[in-house]
Scaffold this active site. Structure first.
Site, PDB file in Angstrom:
ATOM      1  N   PRO A   2     -62.505 -27.903  17.316  1.00  0.00           N
ATOM      2  CA  PRO A   2     -61.738 -28.326  18.491  1.00  0.00           C
ATOM      3  C   PRO A   2     -61.528 -27.168  19.457  1.00  0.00           C
ATOM      4  O   PRO A   2     -61.270 -26.040  19.049  1.00  0.00           O
ATOM      5  CB  PRO A   2     -60.418 -28.804  17.876  1.00  0.00           C
ATOM      6  CG  PRO A   2     -60.771 -29.208  16.487  1.00  0.00           C
ATOM      7  CD  PRO A   2     -61.831 -28.246  16.052  1.00  0.00           C
ATOM      8  N   GLU A   3     -61.637 -27.480  20.749  1.00  0.00           N
ATOM      9  CA  GLU A   3     -61.475 -26.443  21.762  1.00  0.00           C
ATOM     10  C   GLU A   3     -60.090 -26.543  22.378  1.00  0.00           C
ATOM     11  O   GLU A   3     -59.276 -27.389  21.995  1.00  0.00           O
ATOM     12  CB  GLU A   3     -62.603 -26.560  22.790  1.00  0.00           C
ATOM     13  CG  GLU A   3     -63.963 -26.566  22.090  1.00  0.00           C
ATOM     14  CD  GLU A   3     -65.152 -26.282  22.985  1.00  0.00           C
ATOM     15  OE1 GLU A   3     -64.982 -25.720  24.076  1.00  0.00           O
ATOM     16  OE2 GLU A   3     -66.280 -26.619  22.562  1.00  0.00           O
ATOM     17  N   LYS A  51     -56.586 -21.950  20.705  1.00  0.00           N
ATOM     18  CA  LYS A  51     -56.936 -22.970  19.723  1.00  0.00           C
ATOM     19  C   LYS A  51     -55.910 -23.057  18.588  1.00  0.00           C
ATOM     20  O   LYS A  51     -56.155 -23.719  17.586  1.00  0.00           O
ATOM     21  CB  LYS A  51     -58.318 -22.670  19.141  1.00  0.00           C
ATOM     22  CG  LYS A  51     -59.445 -22.657  20.178  1.00  0.00           C
ATOM     23  CD  LYS A  51     -60.767 -22.377  19.482  1.00  0.00           C
ATOM     24  CE  LYS A  51     -61.898 -22.242  20.478  1.00  0.00           C
ATOM     25  NZ  LYS A  51     -63.200 -22.006  19.798  1.00  0.00           N
ATOM     26  N   ASN A 171     -67.698 -23.859  21.717  1.00  0.00           N
ATOM     27  CA  ASN A 171     -69.138 -23.876  21.904  1.00  0.00           C
ATOM     28  C   ASN A 171     -69.601 -24.847  22.991  1.00  0.00           C
ATOM     29  O   ASN A 171     -70.592 -24.610  23.667  1.00  0.00           O
ATOM     30  CB  ASN A 171     -69.833 -24.195  20.579  1.00  0.00           C
ATOM     31  CG  ASN A 171     -71.254 -23.682  20.549  1.00  0.00           C
ATOM     32  OD1 ASN A 171     -71.565 -22.673  21.177  1.00  0.00           O
ATOM     33  ND2 ASN A 171     -72.127 -24.381  19.840  1.00  0.00           N
ATOM     34  N   ARG A 257     -73.880 -19.716  16.226  1.00  0.00           N
ATOM     35  CA  ARG A 257     -73.485 -21.006  16.788  1.00  0.00           C
ATOM     36  C   ARG A 257     -74.648 -21.554  17.601  1.00  0.00           C
ATOM     37  O   ARG A 257     -75.461 -20.808  18.167  1.00  0.00           O
ATOM     38  CB  ARG A 257     -72.260 -20.854  17.702  1.00  0.00           C
ATOM     39  CG  ARG A 257     -71.045 -20.225  17.025  1.00  0.00           C
ATOM     40  CD  ARG A 257     -70.405 -21.151  16.023  1.00  0.00           C
ATOM     41  NE  ARG A 257     -69.843 -22.322  16.665  1.00  0.00           N
ATOM     42  CZ  ARG A 257     -68.652 -22.350  17.278  1.00  0.00           C
ATOM     43  NH1 ARG A 257     -67.922 -21.254  17.349  1.00  0.00           N
ATOM     44  NH2 ARG A 257     -68.206 -23.464  17.813  1.00  0.00           N
TER      45      ARG A 257
END
Length: 267
Positions: A2-3, A51, A171, A257
């Site tokens: 989650p961002e 976050k 990401n 990533r």
């Protein structure tokens, strides 16, 4: 993972459910805090920090991070949980009535990547390393820019994910920002034209999505059209039609990533 916009919405839901209410149950299902009892304490607020989530309860703070699979749910007492009980790491029930009143809300943190309780005046020890929070009241674009350009040889795709540079990007935003600014994620920061515009765009994008359940960076809220490059490997670029490419980028094998880019629109 989650961002920042997702965590912002989670904090808002939890704050609405808990702020000003008295805890009637505090069930920590992690060994370090299994005996901690917060029953009778009043929840002051729940706030996001990048976050991270911070439940501020008197002189204590519950610090949690969702990592890859975590989430916080809000239920009416007695409602069936949407995840199995063995995934619960903490249960906090609360009431807006006086002492001894039955709970009118139940909140559950599932599969939290981080869960700890710290003295409130020591919050800086768990989140003080973070850069300016894109969705925080103290957002500082100039400081974020200074952090970003401090290491000019670092690839822009790595710098944007570094929460010490600025807090809240993940990401999805990393890939979309690089596309929108026309740079490859591997390009050194020193070669990025006008990095201040990268910072400004990051702020605009995450603010635009702060209140949306479905994140959109293209302006088109339809499945398959919400992102320019993220998750679209092999599909035609929405701008030029060139197949989107996919790779990995990280400081080490443990931090790799997924990256996505258009070889024509990004140089």
């Amino acid at each position: 993972m989650p961002e920042g916009d997702t965590v912002f919405r989670a904090a808002r839901r939890l704050h609405t459910a808990l702020a000003g209410k008295v805890l009637t149950r505090s069930d920590f299902r992690v060994p370090a805090f299994a005996t901690l009892d917060l029953v009778g304490r009043t929840v002051d607020e729940v706030v996001p920090r990048g976050k991270h989530l911070l439940h501020r309860i008197g002189d204590l703070t519950i610090h949690s991070h969702l990592k890859m699979e975590g989430r916080w749910d809000v239920y009416a007492p007695g409602d069936r949980w949407r995840r199995p009980a063995h995934q619960a790491r903490v249960v906090l029930d609360a009431t807006g009535g006086g002492p001894g009143s039955a709970a009118d809300v139940s909140t559950v943190g599932f599969t939290l990547g981080v869960l700890e309780v710290v003295p409130r005046d020591q919050e800086s020890e768990v989140v003080g390393y973070l850069g300016p929070d894109l969705l925080g009241p103290d957002w500082d674009a100039d400081l974020a820019l200074a952090n970003l350009t401090r290491d000019p040889e670092r690839p822009i795709g790595l710098a944007l994910l570094d929460q010490r540079v600025l807090a809240g990007l993940g990401n999805v935003y990393r890939n979309e920002l690089c596309f929108l600014r026309g740079v490859l994620p591997t390009r050194p920061v020193r070669e990025v034209h006008d990095p201040a515009r990268v910072i400004a765009l990051a702020s605009r994008l995450i603010l635009a999505n702060r209140d949306r359940n479905a994140r959109v960076t293209t302006g088109v809220d339809r499945p398959g059209r919400r992102f320019w490059v993220y998750g679209r490997a092999g599909k035609p670029c929405l701008r030029c039609g060139t197949p989107i490419r996919h790779g990995e980028l990280g400081d080490s094998e443990l931090t790799l990533r997924d990256t996505y880019w258009c070889p024509r629109c990004q140089t």
